[in-house]
Write an enzyme that holds these catalytic residues in place. Structure first.
Site, PDB file in Angstrom:
ATOM      1  N   ALA A   1       0.766  -1.257   0.245  1.00  0.00           N
ATOM      2  CA  ALA A   1       0.184  -0.031   0.276  1.00  0.00           C
ATOM      3  C   ALA A   1       0.937   1.268  -0.030  1.00  0.00           C
ATOM      4  CB  ALA A   1      -1.017  -0.079   1.293  1.00  0.00           C
TER       5      ALA A   1
ATOM      6  N   HIS B   1      -0.147   7.631   3.681  1.00  0.00           N
ATOM      7  CA  HIS B   1       1.247   7.594   4.203  1.00  0.00           C
ATOM      8  C   HIS B   1       1.877   8.630   3.250  1.00  0.00           C
ATOM      9  CE1 HIS B   1       0.181   3.779   5.645  1.00  0.00           C
ATOM     10  NE2 HIS B   1      -0.286   3.469   4.494  1.00  0.00           N
TER      11      HIS B   1
END
EC number: 1.4.1.21
Length: 270
Positions: free
Chosen positions: A123, A221
């Protein structure tokens, strides 16, 4: 089929089930032959409608069935799957990358047996650029992870420090440290940080911030890298999986792309 690689998957949860369905639908050069899961009745139901039903085996038996062993199980059983795959010289593709950091002896073992450990991007984004920068001098790499508080539930670090994620009402830093300690304290949450550390300057120098943030609906992120050759700032916002909010929907797709790269005639990216 000539040139075909067989695949076995350990775990049929949010990642493994999606990957298994995609492989059964047909991916050139790859064939799903075996799966393993803790809940075998559920696993049987998952594969019941497949065009070519894979064998249902034990975790350690995956390596006996296939050229490629994909780990998509809880981190607690990581070693059981990894050791068997590496002992038999297979290609081992881990999704619980954080579990690899304290077990780097597996890399040395893979050199002895001829196995390969292929870490998917997961991810995350930009690992090609990070790997390229790491061929030169890198000053610093940081990753800031923000998740809805419930996406951090169950992390050992939170239990040890008596942090109640459901009491978080404003964006709050719950951890700050290096990737090695982050992987230990958040084994289900920081596979991205572990992959970044392995691609770049290692887990001791890769710094991690983890936020419980009730203002976000996606697992977010942000990577920042300062190097001799480049300055990078990259952000990705992943839609959490309905089955497991700790996992982004893009994760099984990333593993599928990784597997395609093992057999593709044309492979894009380093």
């Amino acid at each position: 089929m000539a040139g075909e690689l067989t695949v076995a998957i350990g775990g049929l949860g949010a990642i493994g089930a999606h990957l298994a369905r995609a492989l059964d639908a047909g991916v050139e050069g790859l064939r799903l032959v075996a799966v393993a899961a803790r809940d075998q009745d559920k696993a049987r139901r998952t594969v019941a409608g497949f065009r070519s039903a894979p064998k249902l085996v034990g975790l350690a038996g995956l390596a006996e069935q296939a050229d490629i062993v994909v780990e998509a199980a809880p981190a607690a059983v990581f070693e059981q799957i990894a050791e068997a795959a590496i002992a038999r010289g297979r290609i081992f593709v881990p999704s619980s990358v954080g579990a690899l950091l304290p077990r780097m002896h597996l890399v040395a073992r893979a050199r002895e047996t001829g196995a390969r450990i292929v870490v998917p991007t997961g991810a995350l984004l930009g690992l090609d650029a990070v790997r390229a920068a790491a061929e030169g001098k890198v000053d610093s790499v940081t990753i800031e992870t923000r998740k809805p508080p419930r996406g951090l539930e169950g992390a050992p670090y939170l239990s040890e420090n008596k942090i109640d994620v459901f009491a978080i009402t404003t964006p709050t830093v719950v951890f700050k440290g290096n990737a090695f300690d982050a992987a230990k304290g958040f084994p289900a949450n920081v596979n991205v940080a572990a992959a970044l550390a392995l691609a770049g300057i290692g887990p001791e120098r890769t710094m991690v911030e983890i936020w419980g943030d009730p203002t976000v609906t996606r697992n977010t992120h942000t990577i920042r890298l300062e190097a001799e050759t480049v300055r990078l700032t990259m952000t990705i916002e992943n839609v959490p999986s309905e089955e497991n909010p700790r996992t982004g929907k893009i994760t099984p797709l990333s593993i599928l792309a990784c597997l395609r790269g093992l057999t593709s005639t044309l492979k894009v990216g380093s």
